[in-house]
Motif scaffolding. Structure first.
Motif, PDB file in Angstrom:
ATOM      1  N   ILE A   1      -2.340  -1.455  -4.931  1.00 52.18           N
ATOM      2  CA  ILE A   1      -3.526  -1.399  -4.087  1.00 52.18           C
ATOM      3  C   ILE A   1      -4.649  -0.820  -4.945  1.00 52.18           C
ATOM      4  CG2 ILE A   1      -4.521  -0.375  -2.006  1.00 52.18           C
ATOM      5  CD1 ILE A   1      -1.645  -0.132  -0.927  1.00 52.18           C
TER       6      ILE A   1
ATOM      7  N   VAL B   1      -7.541   4.722   2.587  1.00 50.45           N
ATOM      8  CA  VAL B   1      -6.449   4.626   3.560  1.00 50.45           C
ATOM      9  C   VAL B   1      -5.674   5.938   3.606  1.00 50.45           C
ATOM     10  CG1 VAL B   1      -4.283   3.442   4.107  1.00 50.45           C
ATOM     11  CG2 VAL B   1      -6.296   2.126   3.415  1.00 50.45           C
TER      12      VAL B   1
ATOM     13  N   THR C   1      -9.503   1.547  -2.251  1.00 46.89           N
ATOM     14  CA  THR C   1      -8.892   1.199  -0.967  1.00 46.89           C
ATOM     15  C   THR C   1      -7.752   2.164  -0.644  1.00 46.89           C
ATOM     16  OG1 THR C   1      -9.457  -1.125  -1.283  1.00 46.89           O
ATOM     17  CG2 THR C   1      -7.717  -0.636   0.317  1.00 46.89           C
ATOM     18  N   ALA C   2      -6.898   2.425  -1.631  1.00 46.83           N
ATOM     19  CA  ALA C   2      -5.757   3.321  -1.417  1.00 46.83           C
ATOM     20  C   ALA C   2      -6.224   4.717  -1.023  1.00 46.83           C
ATOM     21  CB  ALA C   2      -4.890   3.386  -2.669  1.00 46.83           C
TER      22      ALA C   2
ATOM     23  N   LYS D   1      -7.022  -3.100   5.378  1.00 48.11           N
ATOM     24  CA  LYS D   1      -5.799  -3.881   5.142  1.00 48.11           C
ATOM     25  C   LYS D   1      -6.102  -5.383   5.180  1.00 48.11           C
ATOM     26  CE  LYS D   1      -1.577  -5.399   5.016  1.00 48.11           C
ATOM     27  NZ  LYS D   1      -1.397  -6.296   3.906  1.00 48.11           N
TER      28      LYS D   1
ATOM     29  N   TRP E   1       1.563  -1.061   0.842  1.00 46.98           N
ATOM     30  CA  TRP E   1       0.821  -0.626   2.025  1.00 46.98           C
ATOM     31  C   TRP E   1       1.643   0.341   2.859  1.00 46.98           C
ATOM     32  CZ3 TRP E   1      -4.139  -0.782   3.241  1.00 46.98           C
ATOM     33  CH2 TRP E   1      -4.959  -1.609   2.464  1.00 46.98           C
TER      34      TRP E   1
END
Length: 111
Positions: free
Chosen positions: A59, A67, A63-64, A107, A3
């Protein structure tokens, strides 16, 4: 750790957007240096994103990517306001805030 890597990758994405803006404002050797910094930031951003997608605590790609682009978009908007005199209207800041909330939310709902 992944993250942290994806957030730093997003900061480098902000960096390459900033460098592109500065390169467009300059000429000659100064512009070449900004384009070189652009290339460095882009390379670092992609390498860090790759690392965040690898390993046992990877991840998920969706999602990655969300973000990474969200962090870059928020950072580029802030850089535009601070360094390129772009407007800081209520609605613009409101929707940037929702992006930040979405990144934090991803997250919490991700592994």
């Amino acid at each position: 750790m992944n993250w942290i890597l994806i957030i730093i990758a997003g900061f480098f994405e902000t960096g390459f957007a900033f460098c592109m803006g500065k390169a467009q404002e300059s000429s000659g050797t100064e512009a070449l240096l900004w384009w070189a910094a652009f290339g460095f930031c882009m390379l670092m951003s992609l390498l860090l994103m790759y690392r965040a997608l690898s390993g046992p605590n990877a991840i998920p790609i969706g999602t990655a990517y969300a973000v990474w682009t969200g962090t870059g978009a928020v950072g580029a908007t802030i850089m535009g306001i601070v360094f390129f005199q772009e407007p800081a209207t209520f609605w613009r800041l409101f929707f940037v805030s929702t992006l930040i909330g979405s990144i934090v939310g991803l997250k919490f709902v991700s592994n």
